[in-house]
Enzyme design. Structure first.
Site, PDB file in Angstrom:
ATOM      1  N   HIS A  86       3.946 -23.920 -13.716  1.00 16.89           N
ATOM      2  CA  HIS A  86       2.993 -23.950 -14.823  1.00 16.89           C
ATOM      3  C   HIS A  86       1.666 -24.509 -14.337  1.00 16.89           C
ATOM      4  O   HIS A  86       1.659 -25.453 -13.563  1.00 16.89           O
ATOM      5  CB  HIS A  86       3.536 -24.846 -15.947  1.00 16.89           C
ATOM      6  CG  HIS A  86       2.601 -24.953 -17.105  1.00 16.89           C
ATOM      7  ND1 HIS A  86       2.406 -23.922 -17.988  1.00 16.89           N
ATOM      8  CD2 HIS A  86       1.786 -25.968 -17.513  1.00 16.89           C
ATOM      9  CE1 HIS A  86       1.517 -24.291 -18.891  1.00 16.89           C
ATOM     10  NE2 HIS A  86       1.124 -25.514 -18.631  1.00 16.89           N
ATOM     11  N   ILE A 111      -6.182   6.957  -9.068  1.00 16.84           N
ATOM     12  CA  ILE A 111      -7.235   7.026  -8.045  1.00 16.84           C
ATOM     13  C   ILE A 111      -8.603   7.189  -8.714  1.00 16.84           C
ATOM     14  O   ILE A 111      -9.565   6.495  -8.377  1.00 16.84           O
ATOM     15  CB  ILE A 111      -6.936   8.155  -7.024  1.00 16.84           C
ATOM     16  CG1 ILE A 111      -5.695   7.785  -6.201  1.00 16.84           C
ATOM     17  CG2 ILE A 111      -8.138   8.390  -6.107  1.00 16.84           C
ATOM     18  CD1 ILE A 111      -5.256   8.805  -5.177  1.00 16.84           C
ATOM     19  N   GLY A 144      -2.370   3.930  10.885  1.00 18.88           N
ATOM     20  CA  GLY A 144      -2.925   3.492   9.600  1.00 18.88           C
ATOM     21  C   GLY A 144      -2.808   4.576   8.541  1.00 18.88           C
ATOM     22  O   GLY A 144      -2.525   4.303   7.389  1.00 18.88           O
ATOM     23  N   GLY A 148      -4.856  14.619  -8.236  1.00 19.17           N
ATOM     24  CA  GLY A 148      -3.536  14.553  -7.619  1.00 19.17           C
ATOM     25  C   GLY A 148      -3.597  14.841  -6.131  1.00 19.17           C
ATOM     26  O   GLY A 148      -4.688  15.046  -5.574  1.00 19.17           O
ATOM     27  N   CYS A 174      -3.486   5.555   3.945  1.00 23.20           N
ATOM     28  CA  CYS A 174      -3.478   4.249   3.270  1.00 23.20           C
ATOM     29  C   CYS A 174      -4.548   3.317   3.838  1.00 23.20           C
ATOM     30  O   CYS A 174      -5.328   2.734   3.097  1.00 23.20           O
ATOM     31  CB  CYS A 174      -2.086   3.635   3.394  1.00 23.20           C
ATOM     32  SG  CYS A 174      -1.965   2.029   2.627  1.00 23.20           S
TER      33      CYS A 174
HETATM   34  C1  LIG Z   1      -7.886   6.461  -2.728  1.00 26.46           C
HETATM   35  C2  LIG Z   1      -6.430   6.175  -2.565  1.00 26.46           C
HETATM   36  C3  LIG Z   1      -5.929   4.945  -2.929  1.00 26.46           C
HETATM   37  C4  LIG Z   1      -4.581   4.671  -2.768  1.00 26.46           C
HETATM   38  N1  LIG Z   1      -4.126   3.444  -3.117  1.00 26.46           N
HETATM   39  C5  LIG Z   1      -2.828   3.150  -2.966  1.00 26.46           C
HETATM   40  C6  LIG Z   1      -2.339   1.864  -3.284  1.00 26.46           C
HETATM   41  O1  LIG Z   1      -3.078   0.996  -3.718  1.00 26.46           O
HETATM   42  N2  LIG Z   1      -1.030   1.606  -3.095  1.00 26.46           N
HETATM   43  C7  LIG Z   1      -0.172   2.569  -2.615  1.00 26.46           C
HETATM   44  O2  LIG Z   1       1.020   2.283  -2.468  1.00 26.46           O
HETATM   45  N3  LIG Z   1      -0.608   3.797  -2.298  1.00 26.46           N
HETATM   46  C8  LIG Z   1      -1.915   4.105  -2.450  1.00 26.46           C
HETATM   47  N4  LIG Z   1      -2.367   5.342  -2.098  1.00 26.46           N
HETATM   48  C9  LIG Z   1      -1.386   6.311  -1.599  1.00 26.46           C
HETATM   49  C10 LIG Z   1      -1.037   6.018  -0.141  1.00 26.46           C
HETATM   50  O3  LIG Z   1      -2.210   6.097   0.627  1.00 26.46           O
HETATM   51  C11 LIG Z   1      -0.002   7.018   0.358  1.00 26.46           C
HETATM   52  O4  LIG Z   1       1.113   7.004  -0.501  1.00 26.46           O
HETATM   53  C12 LIG Z   1       0.457   6.646   1.759  1.00 26.46           C
HETATM   54  O5  LIG Z   1      -0.624   6.618   2.656  1.00 26.46           O
HETATM   55  C13 LIG Z   1       1.503   7.638   2.256  1.00 26.46           C
HETATM   56  O6  LIG Z   1       1.907   7.277   3.515  1.00 26.46           O
HETATM   57  P1  LIG Z   1       2.498   8.333   4.547  1.00 26.46           P
HETATM   58  O7  LIG Z   1       2.979   7.531   5.696  1.00 26.46           O
HETATM   59  O8  LIG Z   1       3.463   9.221   3.862  1.00 26.46           O
HETATM   60  O9  LIG Z   1       1.300   9.264   4.984  1.00 26.46           O
HETATM   61  P2  LIG Z   1      -0.267   9.108   5.200  1.00 26.46           P
HETATM   62  O10 LIG Z   1      -0.738   7.736   4.987  1.00 26.46           O
HETATM   63  O11 LIG Z   1      -0.860  10.216   4.419  1.00 26.46           O
HETATM   64  O12 LIG Z   1      -0.415   9.387   6.752  1.00 26.46           O
HETATM   65  C14 LIG Z   1      -0.100  10.618   7.310  1.00 26.46           C
HETATM   66  C15 LIG Z   1      -0.763  10.716   8.653  1.00 26.46           C
HETATM   67  O13 LIG Z   1      -0.235  11.872   9.318  1.00 26.46           O
HETATM   68  C16 LIG Z   1      -1.289  12.521   9.990  1.00 26.46           C
HETATM   69  N5  LIG Z   1      -0.900  13.911  10.263  1.00 26.46           N
HETATM   70  C17 LIG Z   1      -0.822  14.956   9.404  1.00 26.46           C
HETATM   71  N6  LIG Z   1      -0.417  16.068  10.049  1.00 26.46           N
HETATM   72  C18 LIG Z   1      -0.233  15.712  11.339  1.00 26.46           C
HETATM   73  C19 LIG Z   1       0.188  16.411  12.502  1.00 26.46           C
HETATM   74  N7  LIG Z   1       0.501  17.703  12.480  1.00 26.46           N
HETATM   75  N8  LIG Z   1       0.264  15.736  13.683  1.00 26.46           N
HETATM   76  C20 LIG Z   1      -0.036  14.408  13.740  1.00 26.46           C
HETATM   77  N9  LIG Z   1      -0.436  13.704  12.670  1.00 26.46           N
HETATM   78  C21 LIG Z   1      -0.524  14.348  11.496  1.00 26.46           C
HETATM   79  C22 LIG Z   1      -2.448  12.367   9.009  1.00 26.46           C
HETATM   80  O14 LIG Z   1      -3.690  12.605   9.649  1.00 26.46           O
HETATM   81  C23 LIG Z   1      -2.268  10.930   8.557  1.00 26.46           C
HETATM   82  O15 LIG Z   1      -2.928  10.033   9.421  1.00 26.46           O
HETATM   83  C24 LIG Z   1      -3.714   5.650  -2.223  1.00 26.46           C
HETATM   84  C25 LIG Z   1      -4.213   6.892  -1.841  1.00 26.46           C
HETATM   85  C26 LIG Z   1      -5.554   7.166  -2.007  1.00 26.46           C
HETATM   86  C27 LIG Z   1      -6.077   8.494  -1.563  1.00 26.46           C
END
Ligand SMILES: Cc1cc2nc3c(=O)[nH]c(=O)nc-3n(C[C@H](O)[C@H](O)[C@H](O)COP(=O)(O)OP(=O)(O)OC[C@H]3O[C@@H](n4cnc5c(N)ncnc54)[C@H](O)[C@@H]3O)c2cc1C
Length: 474
Positions: A447, A187, A42, A274, A45
């Site tokens: 529509h 955010i 998960g 950010g 996100c």
């Molecule tokens: C409040 C908020 C609202 C958002 N709303 C939206 C939205 O509406 N729409 C949208 O598109 N995006 C949204 N985003 C952004 C979105 O969450 C991210 O762009 C997205 O989650 C990125 O996906 P990812 O797979 O790159 O990494 P992430 O979802 O960040 O997942 C990375 C995972 O890797 C794990 N990890 C890190 N290091 C290690 C390690 N060494 N070993 C094993 N696991 C590790 C982390 O714990 C995490 O679980 C939002 C973000 C926030 C904070």
């Protein structure tokens, strides 16, 4: 030539990038290990980003509409908010979706390891599991999908629960009387809107001259107007010079561009300035992976790093830091590993701000075109002329299409209004399919729907819009 797909790959990080990559790899016949600290896939996100924020924004919208209903002859009593129940509903949404991903992992026989990974070399990971046990695992290819975390401003660090980042704000510990949101990005505005709808007096400070830097100004204007009514104050060109914990609140000194300062006390402060890529993975220096100056892992269009056996995707490789970009990159990485001829080179990545009204855009923006000195033609359709918008009592919207004046191709789409986030997908498709103004105008839209505003924007470009009167020349 495709490589045989019976490779063993590891995906580090179970967010929308990581799990999409892991699932496709399994579907292509690879043996897959997915490593993440949470009990189920998960990532940010689902656990502390897109999903919990949208669940809360749904409630915020309901609260706002209940006020507006007065204008339609329906009056509700003041809402009673059961915060514990709201919190547990939000948590149940997260649990349902992450649990579903756990089931999908099992069905695909993905080896899911709850733990953290460190690199021993380019193909070997040391995985520390949840219970503290460690093992070294070797793979043919490794996909890094470690995502990002909230950026921290050292001068805004105070060791008190009154200071929150997005994760803290989503925990919804209480409904503070007053909240300072530092940062007018998506955010801050989304989470700020939730608190404001629940009854918090909200102040937003943004150091730039407008909210949502990156979006065209005409799209931001209707949102700004509505937020001005909902929030206590929106302070642009303003920074937080200092903060102090007073025990009963946080005293913030706010400095305007002209140097004037004012002090205000808030019950809580949300810092949303950010996000930072999680590229400081232990042992990464033992590989040939290169990290750029802003902390993003460098990749080519196949999402391959400078180390041929390591790929990287999602927030950790760059902007836009969005879930759908991450998952598409994840799928490209896996197809490249499988030997398919692929590249991540989209013409349009949609961005959506789930505020009220929503703001969404894709492809070329007007601001970008101006910066690049690019000749464009813009056609706008105001929602006051949309039957559907009027039935919703939400004429405060606008749809605009950006065209290449020579070829009449759609280059960009921007929408502000309720449901803009759903509507923008049609814009993405139009751009990806190289649609011309005529293609969009001749596509029969149902529509009365808000989607008609996209068709009518194309008609505006052609000078044939039904619902906009254009006096004849001469
Ligand atoms: C409040 C908020 C609202 C958002 N709303 C939206 C939205 O509406 N729409 C949208 O598109 N995006 C949204 N985003 C952004 C979105 O969450 C991210 O762009 C997205 O989650 C990125 O996906 P990812 O797979 O790159 O990494 P992430 O979802 O960040 O997942 C990375 C995972 O890797 C794990 N990890 C890190 N290091 C290690 C390690 N060494 N070993 C094993 N696991 C590790 C982390 O714990 C995490 O679980 C939002 C973000 C926030 C904070």
């Amino acid at each position: 030539m495709s490589e045989p797909t019976n490779q063993h790959i590891a995906v580090v990080g179970g967010g929308p990038g990581g799990y999409a990559a892991a699932f496709l790899a399994a579907d292509l016949g690879m043996s897959v290990t997915l490593i993440d600290p949470e009990v189920n896939p998960g990532g940010v996100c689902l656990y502390r980003g897109c999903i919990p924020s949208k669940a809360l924004l749904h409630v915020a919208k309901l609260l706002e509409e209940s006020h507006q209903a007065k204008d339609w002859g329906i009056e509700f009593a003041a809402p009673k908010i059961d915060l514990a129940r709201l919190r547990s509903w939000k948590e149940s949404v997260v649990k349902k979706l992450t649990g579903g991903l756990g089931v999908l992992s099992k069905q695909r026989k993905v080896h899911y390891v709850q733990g953290r990974a460190a690199f021993e070399n380019s193909t070997t990971l040391r995985v520390t599991e949840f219970d503290g046990s460690q093992e070294s695992l070797t793979f043919d290819r490794i996909v890094i999908a470690t995502g990002s975390r909230p950026a921290i401003v050292p001068s805004l660090k105070l060791d008190t629960p009154r200071m929150m980042d997005s994760t803290g704000a989503l925990n919804l510990e209480d409904i503070p009387g007053s909240l300072l949101v530092v940062g007018g990005g998506y955010i801050g505005l989304e989470l700020g809107s939730v608190y404001a709808a629940l009854g918090t007096r909200l102040t937003v400070v943004e150091m730039l001259s407008g909210l949502l830097p990156g979006a065209d100004r005409d799209l931001v204007l209707p949102l700004h107007k509505r937020l001005e009514k909902m929030f206590d104050s929106i302070m642009l060109n303003t920074t937080v010079a200092s903060i102090e914990d007073e025990g009963t609140g946080i005293r913030a000194t706010l400095r305007a561009q002209d140097g004037n300062t004012q002090e205000k006390v808030f019950d809580r402060v949300l810092v949303s300035v950010g996000r930072k890529p999680n590229s400081e993975i232990p042992g990464l220096e033992k590989t040939r992976v290169q990290v750029g100056p802003r902390g993003f892992i460098q990749v080519n269009k196949q999402m391959q790093t400078d180390d041929p056996s390591i790929y990287a995707i999602g927030d950790v490789v760059g902007e836009p830091m969005l879930a759908h970009k991450a998952s598409h990159e994840g799928r490209v990485a896996v197809e490249a590993i499988a030997g398919h001829k692929v590249a991540f080179e989209p013409n349009a990545i949609p961005a959506v701000v789930f505020s009220d009204p929503e703001v969404a855009w894709c492809g070329l923006t007007e601001t970008q075109a101006q910066k690049e000195n690019r000749e464009i033609k813009v056609a706008k359709f105001p929602w006051a002329a949309s039957g559907r918008a009027v039935t919703l009592d939400r004429p405060d919207g606008m749809t605009k299409l950006i065209f290449d004046p020579q070829t009449e191709r759609v280059l960009g789409v921007g929408i502000v209004g309720v449901g803009a986030g759903e509507l923008i997908a049609e814009g993405v498709l139009a751009i990806e399919m190289s649609a011309l103004a005529r293609d969009v105008a001749l596509t029969i839209h149902p529509h009365p729907t808000l989607s008609e505003t996209i068709m009518e924007s194309a008609e505006v470009f052609l000078g044939t819009s039904t619902h906009i009167y254009r006096p004849k020349r001469g």
